[in-house]
Enzyme design. Structure first.
Site, PDB file in Angstrom:
ATOM      1  N   ARG A  30     -67.350 -21.150 -42.705  1.00  0.00           N
ATOM      2  CA  ARG A  30     -67.380 -22.302 -43.615  1.00  0.00           C
ATOM      3  C   ARG A  30     -68.237 -22.026 -44.845  1.00  0.00           C
ATOM      4  O   ARG A  30     -67.885 -22.421 -45.961  1.00  0.00           O
ATOM      5  CB  ARG A  30     -67.875 -23.536 -42.860  1.00  0.00           C
ATOM      6  CG  ARG A  30     -66.887 -23.988 -41.791  1.00  0.00           C
ATOM      7  CD  ARG A  30     -67.249 -25.309 -41.168  1.00  0.00           C
ATOM      8  NE  ARG A  30     -66.232 -25.725 -40.212  1.00  0.00           N
ATOM      9  CZ  ARG A  30     -66.247 -26.882 -39.568  1.00  0.00           C
ATOM     10  NH1 ARG A  30     -67.227 -27.734 -39.766  1.00  0.00           N
ATOM     11  NH2 ARG A  30     -65.280 -27.183 -38.718  1.00  0.00           N
ATOM     12  N   ASP A 140     -70.598 -42.168 -44.698  1.00  0.00           N
ATOM     13  CA  ASP A 140     -70.472 -40.798 -44.200  1.00  0.00           C
ATOM     14  C   ASP A 140     -71.374 -39.904 -45.029  1.00  0.00           C
ATOM     15  O   ASP A 140     -71.703 -40.230 -46.183  1.00  0.00           O
ATOM     16  CB  ASP A 140     -69.024 -40.309 -44.279  1.00  0.00           C
ATOM     17  CG  ASP A 140     -68.760 -39.159 -43.296  1.00  0.00           C
ATOM     18  OD1 ASP A 140     -68.305 -39.440 -42.169  1.00  0.00           O
ATOM     19  OD2 ASP A 140     -69.044 -38.012 -43.656  1.00  0.00           O
TER      20      ASP A 140
END
Length: 268
Positions: A30, A140
């Site tokens: 990632r 979030d």
């Protein structure tokens, strides 16, 4: 391994997410994408950039890249069934003259499927109680998924679990260049406010909450962070308020002030 520990500690400090050593390859993959985007040649240089004075913007992108954001409409549907059969009737019974609004928090809302599902279920139930309103705070840590949530546009295959009545009532089908897409209608969208928020930060609203959804998040935290988060949720809820966690999660191994009402549903 030393550099992995440095990234792991940074991510934990900023987000509370605890990356075990077996997540090393996942983290490498990632972060490798961020190196390609930024043109930075090594993980060490990337780390130095992120913690440096000019790295605040990239830190946001790094957090976006390591956050897990799998979600779907009506995911773990038993929670929404319990909301309709047990929680909403009890809340309406106890709400009295205190207020005419139910306030809920989708605390890790990802790309919006959870708060929109909550909104559909609650709006449908409250149609027989026209004097009552509701609103949903949706937060979030990932700005990337929040942008999707706020837009409220999804491929048709993402709404296959939405009941036909709800699909017609709460979504607009795209035509022409938007064929194959659906958009959340304004009658649902206006009930939900989206906000960038780190669960490790102080709760940002003034009012007490009636319901909190925090599902499939605590599995990424260590026990100490889980305890801290559950205590925060307990403080945020009004007496008689409810907390829902994911079906793969448990808070039985930490001390808390909740009463368990179902497998992963708790009441203050």
């Amino acid at each position: 391994m030393e550099l992995f520990q440095a990234f792991s500690s940074l991510i934990f400090d900023k987000t509370g997410i605890f990356l075990k050593s077996e997540k090393r390859e996942l983290l490498n993959a990632r972060l490798g994408k961020r190196l390609r985007v930024t043109g930075i040649e090594s993980f060490q240089d990337y780390y130095d950039h992120v913690i440096g004075n000019g790295g605040a913007g990239e830190l946001v992108h790094m957090i976006d890249s390591v956050s897990t954001n799998f979600t779907s409409f009506f995911r773990e549907n038993a929670h929404f069934d319990h909301l309709v059969t047990e929680v909403l009737p009890k809340l309406i019974e106890t709400i009295g003259p205190r207020k005419n609004q139910i306030t809920m928090w989708s605390s890790a809302c990802s790309s919006g499927e959870e708060p929109y599902t909550l909104g559909m279920v609650v709006d449908d139930y409250l149609r027989k109680y026209p004097a009552l309103n509701f609103n949903i705070h949706a937060t979030d840590i990932s700005t990337k998924v929040l942008a999707i949530a706020e837009r409220g546009v999804y491929p048709e295959e993402r709404v296959v679990k939405v009941p036909p009545l709800f699909l017609k009532r709460y979504f607009q089908k795209g035509v022409g260049r938007s064929d194959g897409l659906v958009k959340v209608r304004e009658n649902l969208k206006k009930r939900i406010s989206f906000k960038h928020f780190n669960l490790m930060d102080q709760y940002p609203w003034q009012e007490e909450l009636d319901v909190i959804f925090c599902r499939n998040v605590m599995i990424y935290f260590n026990r100490e962070t889980q305890k801290e988060l559950v205590e925060k949720f307990h403080r945020c809820l009004r007496p008689g308020g409810y907390l829902f966690i994911g079906h793969s999660e448990s808070i039985s191994n930490i001390k808390h002030g909740f009463t368990q009402m179902a497998a992963t549903a708790y009441r203050k």
